[in-house]
Design a protein around this motif. Structure first.
Motif, mmCIF file in Angstrom:
data_model
loop_
_atom_site.group_PDB
_atom_site.id
_atom_site.type_symbol
_atom_site.label_atom_id
_atom_site.label_comp_id
_atom_site.label_asym_id
_atom_site.label_seq_id
_atom_site.Cartn_x
_atom_site.Cartn_y
_atom_site.Cartn_z
ATOM 1 N N MET A 1 0.807 -1.208 0.000
ATOM 2 C CA MET A 1 0.000 0.000 0.000
ATOM 3 C C MET A 1 0.849 1.270 0.000
ATOM 4 O O MET A 1 0.531 2.237 -0.681
ATOM 5 C CB MET A 1 -0.933 -0.003 1.211
ATOM 6 C CG MET A 1 -1.953 -1.135 1.210
ATOM 7 S SD MET A 1 -3.207 -0.966 -0.074
ATOM 8 C CE MET A 1 -4.246 0.303 0.665
ATOM 9 N N HIS A 2 1.931 1.263 0.763
ATOM 10 C CA HIS A 2 2.750 2.471 0.885
ATOM 11 C C HIS A 2 3.636 2.700 -0.338
ATOM 12 O O HIS A 2 3.868 3.836 -0.734
ATOM 13 C CB HIS A 2 3.609 2.405 2.150
ATOM 14 C CG HIS A 2 2.844 2.621 3.406
ATOM 15 N ND1 HIS A 2 3.165 3.615 4.319
ATOM 16 C CD2 HIS A 2 1.752 2.005 3.928
ATOM 17 C CE1 HIS A 2 2.312 3.582 5.332
ATOM 18 N NE2 HIS A 2 1.451 2.608 5.114
ATOM 19 N N ARG A 3 4.149 1.610 -0.917
ATOM 20 C CA ARG A 3 5.016 1.726 -2.088
ATOM 21 C C ARG A 3 4.261 1.473 -3.390
ATOM 22 O O ARG A 3 4.852 1.577 -4.462
ATOM 23 C CB ARG A 3 6.172 0.714 -1.972
ATOM 24 C CG ARG A 3 7.102 0.956 -0.781
ATOM 25 C CD ARG A 3 7.920 2.233 -0.964
ATOM 26 N NE ARG A 3 8.793 2.130 -2.120
ATOM 27 C CZ ARG A 3 10.039 1.656 -2.084
ATOM 28 N NH1 ARG A 3 10.562 1.239 -0.940
ATOM 29 N NH2 ARG A 3 10.763 1.608 -3.185
ATOM 30 N N SER A 4 2.993 1.177 -3.287
ATOM 31 C CA SER A 4 2.188 0.796 -4.453
ATOM 32 C C SER A 4 2.907 -0.280 -5.253
ATOM 33 O O SER A 4 3.073 -0.191 -6.466
ATOM 34 C CB SER A 4 1.885 2.004 -5.340
ATOM 35 O OG SER A 4 0.732 1.772 -6.129
ATOM 36 N N ASP A 5 3.319 -1.328 -4.560
ATOM 37 C CA ASP A 5 4.152 -2.378 -5.132
ATOM 38 C C ASP A 5 3.293 -3.364 -5.925
ATOM 39 O O ASP A 5 2.521 -4.134 -5.364
ATOM 40 C CB ASP A 5 4.905 -3.103 -4.008
ATOM 41 C CG ASP A 5 6.002 -4.000 -4.514
ATOM 42 O OD1 ASP A 5 5.697 -4.880 -5.351
ATOM 43 O OD2 ASP A 5 7.155 -3.852 -4.076
ATOM 44 N N ASN A 6 3.443 -3.330 -7.245
ATOM 45 C CA ASN A 6 2.628 -4.173 -8.115
ATOM 46 C C ASN A 6 2.926 -5.655 -7.919
ATOM 47 O O ASN A 6 2.015 -6.492 -7.946
ATOM 48 C CB ASN A 6 2.867 -3.797 -9.579
ATOM 49 C CG ASN A 6 2.429 -2.383 -9.892
ATOM 50 O OD1 ASN A 6 1.433 -1.899 -9.372
ATOM 51 N ND2 ASN A 6 3.179 -1.708 -10.741
ATOM 52 N N PHE A 7 4.203 -5.986 -7.757
ATOM 53 C CA PHE A 7 4.600 -7.380 -7.578
ATOM 54 C C PHE A 7 3.940 -7.980 -6.338
ATOM 55 O O PHE A 7 3.360 -9.075 -6.390
ATOM 56 C CB PHE A 7 6.125 -7.462 -7.473
ATOM 57 C CG PHE A 7 6.643 -8.804 -7.035
ATOM 58 C CD1 PHE A 7 6.576 -9.903 -7.868
ATOM 59 C CD2 PHE A 7 7.209 -8.964 -5.774
ATOM 60 C CE1 PHE A 7 7.058 -11.138 -7.465
ATOM 61 C CE2 PHE A 7 7.698 -10.194 -5.359
ATOM 62 C CZ PHE A 7 7.614 -11.284 -6.214
ATOM 63 N N LEU A 8 3.997 -7.266 -5.224
ATOM 64 C CA LEU A 8 3.382 -7.767 -3.995
ATOM 65 C C LEU A 8 1.873 -7.928 -4.170
ATOM 66 O O LEU A 8 1.284 -8.907 -3.695
ATOM 67 C CB LEU A 8 3.678 -6.831 -2.829
ATOM 68 C CG LEU A 8 5.148 -6.692 -2.417
ATOM 69 C CD1 LEU A 8 5.286 -5.745 -1.218
ATOM 70 C CD2 LEU A 8 5.762 -8.052 -2.079
ATOM 71 N N ALA A 9 1.247 -6.985 -4.849
ATOM 72 C CA ALA A 9 -0.201 -7.066 -5.047
ATOM 73 C C ALA A 9 -0.577 -8.306 -5.844
ATOM 74 O O ALA A 9 -1.520 -9.028 -5.491
ATOM 75 C CB ALA A 9 -0.694 -5.806 -5.758
ATOM 76 N N GLU A 10 0.141 -8.564 -6.923
ATOM 77 C CA GLU A 10 -0.168 -9.740 -7.734
ATOM 78 C C GLU A 10 0.055 -11.030 -6.946
ATOM 79 O O GLU A 10 -0.741 -11.971 -7.027
ATOM 80 C CB GLU A 10 0.682 -9.745 -9.007
ATOM 81 C CG GLU A 10 0.421 -8.582 -9.941
ATOM 82 C CD GLU A 10 -1.017 -8.511 -10.413
ATOM 83 O OE1 GLU A 10 -1.700 -9.553 -10.461
ATOM 84 O OE2 GLU A 10 -1.477 -7.393 -10.724
ATOM 85 N N GLN A 11 1.126 -11.063 -6.169
ATOM 86 C CA GLN A 11 1.435 -12.279 -5.421
ATOM 87 C C GLN A 11 0.439 -12.500 -4.282
ATOM 88 O O GLN A 11 0.150 -13.639 -3.915
ATOM 89 C CB GLN A 11 2.860 -12.222 -4.892
ATOM 90 C CG GLN A 11 3.930 -12.206 -5.978
ATOM 91 C CD GLN A 11 3.913 -13.427 -6.885
ATOM 92 O OE1 GLN A 11 4.048 -13.316 -8.095
ATOM 93 N NE2 GLN A 11 3.746 -14.604 -6.302
#
Length: 414
Positions: free
Chosen positions: A254-264
């Motif tokens: 949420m804080h870094r808007s990390d796409n990889f983490l969201a998909e995983q």
């Protein structure tokens, strides 16, 4: 119709209204598409709704839905591996856990279990998943924000490159695949060949191409042991190994808007529903269950919001934010949601005239900027809002400034 400031809460000054009205009636903003829904979290009363029923491209506002999915389906600790241990032999398969040797998390929970065994069999065929989400931009294959999805991510599925002064490569497995060239950085599209200028000012995180051979080679290098693939698991009950705290993953997403983490996270969520991982499984489960009461069903295709196929209404996002607020204590919730001001997501609040009052997730790509989350008013009320802006041609900082001024006015007057 002006997109926001026809909504004047009682107490807004006429001069403030005139300021907003002149802005939103200007041609650059008037020719684009905006929506705003504001709800009182305590009374559940809708305070304002403009275009709340219209579909918008949400960009990274989709991560709010991914967060809700994770909280609904996943335990407090990440399911790191599924495995069967037979004497000195370990059969294992990935769950989608993104923390395994990740450059930030550096989690070695799975590695610890693997290294306790000498005979290692990895089962790679436990997903129905493409490497990218539907509608992702094809030219982003070597950008930091677009790693491939996988069931057993290693090192965040990126190669980290830096110079100090010599070129440093992590994981070292890829060192021989780096070539120094005079042109700007690029990666071969379909193979792990990295072309790097001799001097780079910043550390680069570059997605690598994932296949079974690359993963087994990486695992063998890390463990110092041969790793073999196996077409199926033995007939035995699988155990689950648990690792890092999920809140640490949610917060960074949420804080870094990390796409990889969201998909995983969506792949992880699907691992609790079936032995075969799949983003579509997690999405279908949520739309048929916890999200079936949304006023208008979304088109939801990925976890990160990278796809322009996604469509959500402001009403739906406010409903999902309501669900989160009912389920998650505020102290925890406002740690997971970043603070926000006109500059975007902020790590430190630098406004001396007002305490932090916006806890929200932004979502942006070209000509789109959205913000949805929670607003604490000066009088102590908590509001839930979704402010969506699509298809504008002005600089995004102008949109952010309009959003902040509007929300700051609501903070001070409601």
């Amino acid at each position: 119709m002006p997109f926001v400031v026809l909504f004047l809460l009682s107490g807004c000054s006429s001069s403030r209204f005139a300021h907003f009205k002149s802005k939103v009636n200007s041609e650059p903003l008037n020719s684009s598409f905006h929506g705003l829904v504001v709800l009182n979290a305590e009374t559940q009363k809708e305070i304002y709704n403009h275009n709340g029923h219209r579909y918008f491209t949400p960009a990274s506002n989709v991560k709010i839905v991914t967060l809700y999915t994770g909280i609904q389906l996943l335990p407090e600790q990440v399911p790191a591996l599924k495995y069967v241990s037979q004497n000195d032999t370990l059969y294992f398969e990935g769950t989608g856990d993104p923390t395994f040797l990740h450059p930030f998390f550096k989690d070695s929970t799975a590695l610890g279990l693997i290294q306790k065994h000498n005979v290692l069999y990895w089962h790679p065929n436990n997903a129905t998943e493409d490497r990218y989400g539907p509608g992702w931009a094809w030219e982003d294959f070597d950008t930091y924000f677009s790693p491939e999805k996988s069931t057993l991510p290693l090192f965040g599925n990126v190669v980290t490159l830096s110079s100090s002064p010599e070129i440093l490569v992590s994981p070292k497995f890829f060192k021989d695949d780096v070539e120094i060239v005079k042109q700007k950085f690029r990666r071969a599209e379909f193979e792990n060949r990295f072309y790097l200028p001799p001097n780079i000012a910043d550390t680069l995180e570059v997605p690598f191409v994932i296949n079974d051979q690359v993963v087994t080679n990486l695992l063998s290098e890390v463990t110092g042991k041969d790793v073999h693939t196996v077409p199926q698991f033995p007939e035995a009950e699988k155990k689950v190994l648990y690792g890092a705290q999920m809140d640490s993953i949610y917060k960074r997403m949420m804080h870094r808007s990390d796409n990889f983490l969201a998909e995983q996270i969506l792949l992880l969520a699907s691992s609790t529903l079936s032995d075969t991982l799949g983003t579509k499984k997690a999405i279908s489960h949520m739309l048929d269950g916890d999200l079936k009461d949304l006023h208008l069903p979304p088109r939801w295709v990925d976890g990160s919001g990278l796809s322009r196929y996604n469509l959500f209404t402001p009403n739906s996002l406010v409903q999902i934010l309501q669900k989160l607020h009912r389920q998650v204590p505020e102290e925890r919730l406002f740690q997971l949601f970043p603070m926000w001001d006109a500059t975007g997501t902020v790590a430190e609040w630098n406004h001396t005239d007002v305490p932090p009052f916006i806890f929200a997730k932004s979502g942006s790509f070209g000509n789109h900027y959205n913000l949805s989350g929670y607003l604490k008013t000066k009088s102590g009320k908590l509001l839930i809002f979704s402010f969506m802006n699509n298809h504008f041609r002005v600089p995004s900082q102008e949109i952010r400034r309009q959003i902040f001024e509007t929300l700051k006015t609501i903070h001070g007057t409601y």
